[in-house]
Design a protein around this motif. Sequence first.
Motif, PDB file in Angstrom:
ATOM      1  N   TYR A  21       4.468  -0.326  -8.935  1.00  0.00           N
ATOM      2  CA  TYR A  21       3.886  -0.745  -7.655  1.00  0.00           C
ATOM      3  C   TYR A  21       2.598  -1.527  -7.840  1.00  0.00           C
ATOM      4  O   TYR A  21       1.779  -1.199  -8.684  1.00  0.00           O
ATOM      5  CB  TYR A  21       3.544   0.489  -6.799  1.00  0.00           C
ATOM      6  N   ILE A  22       2.438  -2.544  -7.000  1.00  0.00           N
ATOM      7  CA  ILE A  22       1.150  -3.202  -6.835  1.00  0.00           C
ATOM      8  C   ILE A  22       0.580  -2.679  -5.517  1.00  0.00           C
ATOM      9  O   ILE A  22       1.248  -2.745  -4.482  1.00  0.00           O
ATOM     10  CB  ILE A  22       1.331  -4.732  -6.731  1.00  0.00           C
ATOM     11  N   VAL A  23      -0.630  -2.132  -5.591  1.00  0.00           N
ATOM     12  CA  VAL A  23      -1.274  -1.643  -4.371  1.00  0.00           C
ATOM     13  C   VAL A  23      -2.445  -2.578  -4.088  1.00  0.00           C
ATOM     14  O   VAL A  23      -3.383  -2.666  -4.870  1.00  0.00           O
ATOM     15  CB  VAL A  23      -1.767  -0.191  -4.558  1.00  0.00           C
ATOM     16  N   TYR A  24      -2.353  -3.288  -2.962  1.00  0.00           N
ATOM     17  CA  TYR A  24      -3.356  -4.323  -2.680  1.00  0.00           C
ATOM     18  C   TYR A  24      -3.796  -4.198  -1.233  1.00  0.00           C
ATOM     19  O   TYR A  24      -2.979  -3.982  -0.343  1.00  0.00           O
ATOM     20  CB  TYR A  24      -2.743  -5.700  -2.960  1.00  0.00           C
ATOM     21  N   ARG A  25      -5.105  -4.381  -1.007  1.00  0.00           N
ATOM     22  CA  ARG A  25      -5.621  -4.055   0.329  1.00  0.00           C
ATOM     23  C   ARG A  25      -5.468  -5.171   1.341  1.00  0.00           C
ATOM     24  O   ARG A  25      -5.661  -4.961   2.528  1.00  0.00           O
ATOM     25  CB  ARG A  25      -7.068  -3.609   0.238  1.00  0.00           C
TER      26      ARG A  25
END
Lengths: 287, 472
Positions: free
Chosen positions: B316-320
Amino acid sequence: MYLIKEIKEIAPKIKKMVIDAPLLAKKHKAGQFVMVINTEKGERIPLTIADKNPEKGEITLIFQEVGKSTIEMGLRKAGEHLFDIVGPLGKPTHIENYGTVVCIGGGVGTAPLYPIAKKMKEEGNYIITILGARNKDLFILEKEMEDISDEFYQTTDDGTKGRHGLVTDELQNLIDSGKKIDLVLAIGPAIMMKFVSLLTKKYNLPTMVSLNSIMVDGTGMCGACRVSVGGVTKFVCVDGPEFDGHQVDFDELMKRQAMYKDLEEKALKKLLEELKEKEPCGGHHAR
Amino acid sequence: MPDKKWIPQPKKPRTPIPEQKPEERRRNFKEVALGYTPELAIEEAYRCLQCKTPTCIDGCPVGIDIPGFIRDIGEGRFEDAYYTLKKYNSLPAVCGRVCPQEDQCEEVCILGKKFKPVAIGRLERFAADWFMESGKTEDFKLEPPTGKKVAIIGSGPSGLTCAGELAKKGHKVVIFEALHKPGGVLVYGIPEFRLPKKIVEIEVENLRKMGVEIKTSAIIGKLFTIDELLEEEGFDAVFIGTGAGLPYFMGIKGENLNGVYSANEFLTRVNLMKAYMFPEADTPVKIGKKVAVIGGGNTAMDAIRTALRLGAEEAYIVYRRSEAELPAREEEIHHAKEEGVIFQLLTNPVEILGDENGWVRALKCVKMKLGEPDDSGRRRPIPIEGSEFEFPVDTVILAIGQGPNPLIQETQPDIEVKKWGIIKIDESGKTSKKGVFAGGDIVTGGATVILAMGQGKKAAQTIDKYLQSGEW
Ligand SMILES: Cc1cc2nc3c(=O)[nH]c(=O)nc-3n(C[C@H](O)[C@H](O)[C@H](O)COP(=O)(O)OP(=O)(O)OC[C@H]3O[C@@H](n4cnc5c(N)ncnc54)[C@H](O)[C@@H]3O)c2cc1C
Ligand SMILES: Cc1cc2nc3c(=O)[nH]c(=O)nc-3n(C[C@H](O)[C@H](O)[C@H](O)COP(=O)(O)OP(=O)(O)OC[C@H]3O[C@@H](n4cnc5c(N)ncnc54)[C@H](O)[C@@H]3O)c2cc1C
Ligand code: SF4
Ligand code: SF4
Ligand code: FES
């Protein structure tokens, strides 16, 4: 490539290695360490410069054989070369005349302790040394430490030498005797430093510890070595290795030290098997 | 070969570059894009209009004669194309692969208005690779020795470029590199599947052939200070190209749990220390089944795709912010998706949760929405109240940015710094200290390879002038 000039076992599984490294010998200050890479595929492992001889251009490392890298390094011979060494790293110890300094060394922790204690002595401090080990055979640098100490104590877990007990027992004894202590310097396994710090905190004795977190680069660019000190994250390799023992979160440090336990065991097993193949009779490292 | 008449074919679709299939490459470290063949390169070159006033050049930070080298390729003069590139850019094989072309040369290529822009980066890579594979040796035109000595601190793209330019001018150049291998981020950060290390090695070897001396495992600030280099070691000038290698952490709870890495640590273990070969190589790396990378830049993409290749089952890429704000190169985002990376956008971690043994077990996140644009022009993410949720993972990699390496600034307080410890330079590359110059990420904060190279080159020109005139 760095020439190994001398290697010898100074206690069971503890080796002393003298290396030709003129620039490091010249630049090193007490409290600093180096990252050593044994072979081309080797890890970068942090080891303290235990002693140096700038005239001869030599540094001395003292290491305990605890896993693959250190065991393999222990098998090297004089005349061979280490792949690489980088340093001197970390902040040098702040050395001044504190008054009375208690220097506590646990196991191989005596190796990093020695150059600092030596400098402290040169600055005019009154040095009380306590060395601890599991049994009498495991002490290192006994003579060297005794030579620079005004008072010298030893403790063993099994009572084979000195006081039967832990370094903290001896320290408690000193405190109880009413001795004025200006600084406690403790270097050894994290668990030992933790209990020394807990004890000295009760009496408000300033305490310095030198941390041995896992490292990769040793230059501040990865964060592998991070520890919580006073609730703030610090990098041992650039902000340390010495910190105020009363501020360090030792439990976190110990958990982080165990992060690669399973993989380290795997690497060690493989090494021991390879060594066995080379030495059919078992070799002294096979367990 | 005589010049043929150039009949551009802009309407032809952009020539695709052969690539390893996503199913295959997601588990190996071989390069993803395989590169153009000569036929494909010529085909793509002919899409270029050979504009009289080419806009593409303005988009390239080092001002490469883009129509020039493309014409060379189109006409089959690949060696000429290489030397055309080399006049402006000392590392074309690297830039062709890693430049954010969609924000630079290709963004302003006139073709982009109606069709897809010319694949300038891929052509640049082709010319450079062709030359390397041809076995030809590069013809370095070195000026006679000047007797002057320059120290370069750091062997990333800025330092390598500065070194090459100064060596050409006949100066004696010594590079000091903290790590045991030269190349900076090109070797410890950017993974093999995006930039084969062989390419960096060849470039470094070329510098050696030009007489540049490279001292690895030599940390300036520890082994020598800059003052010592200038006063005791006989250097006439120093260039600082130490980069932005200090990893940032978020300052949230749980960051020191086991299983939490900075992207720098994770990538260094795998790239520089070859942890993917463990136990053949001694350095281990821990990779769980569910891996989350926090951040949306190139570093984040490199980290998550590396995790996949090490066997992560879910990545996963977790980006705001949202997809539009992802700062990574377009191609990397596209490749990551093809390889099965899941993008958790508009999501911000607020805590990392651990189990009783001190290992990561989950990320606590909050959902975000976009508000007004901030200073950077990107819309500011705002947390949505009450949207907190837990997200089970066993490895967390933080890729939220890096700051300048602080070592030099600490040991040399007479070099003026700006906010965050960024070294201050004037437009010519001079720092506030006589004889000392700087460039690359150490003066910009984390930026790009080509910008670092551009600054290295600029500084080299200033250094050369300084060495000749002695005037500061
Ligand atoms: C600043 C500093 C100075 C040190 N000085 C000395 C010294 O003078 N003498 C000495 O014997 N030891 C010293 N150590 C510890 C030494 O670095 C480790 O014992 C060594 O790295 C173990 O490697 P290994 O592969 O043999 O063992 P492994 O099987 O890899 O690990 C055994 C144990 O060593 C620790 N360790 C593993 N890898 C690393 C690493 N890369 N960095 C740090 N610790 C690691 C782990 O906590 C583990 O529990 C020092 C550590 C630090 C941080
Ligand atoms: C994972 C990752 C992916 C990236 N992907 C891209 C991309 O796709 N495209 C792009 O354009 N950019 C990308 N970047 C950014 C790009 O790599 C950097 O902008 C560029 O490398 C900066 O070059 P530099 O020469 O300033 O420094 P660096 O490449 O950081 O090199 C600095 C060198 O100096 C050394 N050093 C530091 N301190 C000292 C000291 N005191 N003494 C001696 N040596 C020292 C360091 O060890 C290092 O080798 C990426 C960055 C990362 C981290
Ligand atoms: S160096 Fe980068 S920006 Fe310049 S032409 Fe090449 S790919 Fe484009
Ligand atoms: S702008 Fe595009 S079409 Fe025009 S010269 Fe440059 S690359 Fe060719
Ligand atoms: S070991 Fe990498 S930052 Fe300390």
